[in-house]
Design a protein around this motif. Structure first.
Motif: not given
Length: 360
Positions: A69-70, A72-74, A78, A343-345, A347, A351
């Protein structure tokens, strides 16, 4: 330990490590029995299963200790670069249009440019998905060959054996910026330390020297005149008895000294004790496949430091990100397809407050 079972033979996932078990797993995936699982053209499974399998293989090597999860987020860029080939464009229509407009030179230039692009091919930009992982300070230490594995490099940072731009740094999640210099304490680098056998030999020599010194002190209590007299009488007796043998021994000593000068100096335990300028380096077994430094790093083994020059890039036929898989192969392409849809967009402020340190 978090890295206790990372070299499991059943899973056989390559890691960032010089461990012989990891090299064996890499061989099984590249040339062994598991090659058919990763490099095959016919599949009976679903496309989603193939994407997940490719993702697990790449993530096992690139930041397996980072939570998914981390990651995919960071740690995903982009804008994920598109690894799909461009659609085929018909040059005939453009050539005819340029001819009708009396632009023959432009038509010829366009045709030559298209042929050159086809010959070069696409750059393996799919591997740039892990460019943020390569910026981590623990990964940079491993890439500079200052640690056996990325797990060992992570422990170095946490234990305070690493300096970032001359200051103590204990956060292994930091992403470096171009120009940052990372220095490692030589005492924390295991293959720069003497082996246990050498340490035991050094301790024995020190003990023997101490015993000889004690015996010399006890012998010094005798009168000096008696010692000199006894030495003179023994020397005269030896000189009168064997003059020829002494000359032969001196010639043999001269020959031995010449041979020693011609031979290269070998590393020994006495060099450690004398404090010579030589740096002991004990290469761990099976480390030669991993002894290389990427182009975006500048390492100095004299000072045990490395400079992060720039972010890794890719060009046609070459990727600067080290990976056990083909940078332009199917495994990378399927992994890109997996992350392009997951992917997580979003934020939020909460977060952003938990974002790992990014020096950019």
């Amino acid at each position: 330990m978090r890295d206790a079972k990372v070299y499991n033979f059943k899973r056989a996932l390559p890691r960032m490590s010089w461990h012989p078990h990891n090299l064996y797993n890499l061989w099984r995936r590249s040339f062994g029995a598991l090659e058919k699982v990763t490099n095959r053209t016919e599949y009976q499974e679903t496309l989603n299963w193939r994407r997940w399998t490719a993702k697990s293989l790449l993530r096992a090597y690139h930041g397996d200790y980072i939570n998914e999860k981390i990651f995919r987020r960071w740690y995903l860029p982009e804008n994920l670069p598109d690894v799909r080939p461009p659609e085929a464009t018909s040059l005939e229509s453009t050539v005819e249009l340029n001819k009708w407009a009396l632009r023959n030179n432009a038509a010829g230039m366009a045709a030559r440019r298209a042929e050159e692009e086809k010959e070069k091919g696409l750059a393996p930009v799919g591997s740039l998905m892990f460019s943020e992982v390569e910026r981590r300070i623990d990964v940079v230490i491993f890439r500079a060959c200052f640690s056996h594995s990325v797990y060992d490099a992570r422990r170095m940072v946490i234990h305070g054996n690493v300096l970032l731009n001359g200051k103590k740094h204990t956060n292994p999640n930091t992403r470096l910026a171009p120009g940052d210099m990372v220095s490692v304490d030589p005492k924390a680098i295991r293959f720069l330390q003497p082996r246990p056998e050498a340490k035991e030999d050094l301790e024995k020599e020190v003990e023997e020297e101490g015993e000889e010194g004690e015996e010399g002190e006890e012998g010094s209590s005798k009168p000096v005149e008696d010692e000199t007299a006894s030495e003179e009488t023994s020397a005269d007796a030896e000189a009168s008895a064997k003059p020829e043998a002494a000359s032969e021994e001196s010639d043999a000593v001269d020959v031995k000294s010449k041979d020693r000068k011609n031979k290269p100096k070998a590393w020994s335990v006495t060099d450690l004790k004398s404090g010579s300028n030589l740096t002991p380096f004990h290469l761990p077994p099976y480390a030669s496949p991993f002894i290389f430094i990427p182009a975006y790093l500048e390492a100095s083994f004299a000072t045990c430091s490395v400079v992060y020059l720039r972010h890794p890039t890719a060009r046609p036929g070459y990727s600067e990100i080290p990976t056990p898989w083909d940078a332009d192969g199917e495994v990378v392409r399927l992994t890109w397809e997996w992350y392009s849809k997951r992917r997580m967009r979003i934020r939020s402020k909460s977060q952003l407050a938990r974002m790992p340190e990014n020096r950019q």
